[in-house]
Each structure stands twice: as C-alpha cells, then as structure tokens.
Design a protein around this motif. Structure first.
Motif, short mmCIF file in Angstrom:
data_model
loop_
_atom_site.label_atom_id
_atom_site.label_comp_id
_atom_site.label_asym_id
_atom_site.label_seq_id
_atom_site.Cartn_x
_atom_site.Cartn_y
_atom_site.Cartn_z
N THR A 1 -11.49 0.11 40.02
CA THR A 1 -11.11 1.01 38.94
C THR A 1 -11.40 0.26 37.65
O THR A 1 -11.03 -0.90 37.50
N ARG B 1 -1.50 5.29 44.41
CA ARG B 1 -0.40 5.02 43.49
C ARG B 1 -0.89 4.24 42.27
O ARG B 1 -0.52 4.51 41.14
N ALA B 2 -1.77 3.25 42.52
CA ALA B 2 -2.32 2.44 41.43
C ALA B 2 -3.24 3.28 40.54
O ALA B 2 -3.16 3.21 39.31
N VAL B 3 -4.09 4.07 41.15
CA VAL B 3 -5.02 4.89 40.39
C VAL B 3 -4.26 5.92 39.56
O VAL B 3 -4.62 6.20 38.41
N ARG B 4 -3.17 6.45 40.09
CA ARG B 4 -2.35 7.40 39.33
C ARG B 4 -1.81 6.76 38.05
O ARG B 4 -1.81 7.38 36.98
N VAL B 5 -1.37 5.51 38.15
CA VAL B 5 -0.88 4.79 36.97
C VAL B 5 -1.98 4.70 35.91
O VAL B 5 -1.75 4.95 34.73
N VAL B 6 -3.20 4.37 36.35
CA VAL B 6 -4.32 4.25 35.42
C VAL B 6 -4.62 5.59 34.78
O VAL B 6 -4.76 5.70 33.56
N THR C 1 -12.96 5.43 38.52
CA THR C 1 -12.66 4.84 39.83
C THR C 1 -13.83 5.10 40.76
O THR C 1 -14.35 6.21 40.81
N ARG D 1 1.33 -2.51 35.83
CA ARG D 1 2.06 -1.37 36.39
C ARG D 1 1.39 -0.83 37.64
O ARG D 1 2.06 -0.38 38.57
N ALA D 2 0.06 -0.91 37.72
CA ALA D 2 -0.65 -0.48 38.92
C ALA D 2 -0.31 -1.39 40.10
O ALA D 2 -0.06 -0.91 41.22
N SER E 1 -2.25 6.72 32.19
CA SER E 1 -2.17 5.86 30.99
C SER E 1 -2.85 6.51 29.78
O SER E 1 -2.54 6.15 28.65
#
Length: 107
Positions: free
Chosen positions: A41, A22-27, A36, A56-57, A30
């Motif tokens: 990341t 979920r965090a990597v998707r936010v990055v 990553t 946001r991540a 962006s």
C-alpha cells in the motif's frame, strides 16, 4: 513524502486478507492519497501524518494477530506533492516514446 508499506499478520494461518483489510481501511479512511496493489500500500503526505497512518494500520492488524511484520520504503522529498501520480505519468510518457521522437498511439 511517499511511503510504500506492507503489513503482514503472523500467527493467524494462511488466510490474511481480513487482517490486511483492516490496515488498508485505516489508510483509505485517512483521506491521504493512496494506492493498494497485491504487495504494498502506498500513501503520500507529510512525514507525521503518513507515519501516523502506518502506525495505526499496524495497530489495526495487531488487534487480531499475535505478531505483525512491517516492510516500509520511503521517498522523502521536501516540497514535492502529487508524486504518486506524476512519477507514474513520467514513466508512461517514456514507455509511449517509440525512440524516434514519435509517440506510440494506443487503440
């Protein structure tokens, strides 16, 4: 600036791939340059935009974890762009140097 960060969900058991994704998707969404690996990341951009992505991540992971750990390392240099790539290229250049002025050739 370059920020390397790691977001770890706590209280979700041993399997953390889905919350971390979920965090990597936010990055990735962006649009900022990012990379990553197994531990961190890395994201590059201006202070406000990079810190917003990190926030946001963390929030994305916090939606599915009762507690979140954040480790962050920053390289802050005004006016520098494309440092994620140029730093690695400089390192690879030195690694390719055989020490006698010649450059090693890989096959």
């Amino acid at each position: 600036m370059i920020i390397a960060f790691s977001v770890t969900p706590l209280g979700v058991g041993e399997g953390v791939a889905e919350p971390v994704a979920r965090a990597v998707r936010v990055v990735r969404d962006s649009g900022l340059p990012n990379r990553t690996d197994a531990m961190f990341t890395t994201v590059e951009g201006e202070w406000d935009e990079v810190m917003d992505v990190v926030k946001r991540a963390v929030e994305a992971v916090a939606e599915v974890a009762p507690r979140v750990s954040l480790v962050l390392k920053a390289d802050i240099r005004q006016g520098v762009t494309d440092a994620m790539t140029s730093k690695v290229e400089a390192l690879e250049h030195h690694l390719a140097d055989t020490g006698d002025g010649a450059t090693a050739v890989s096959e």
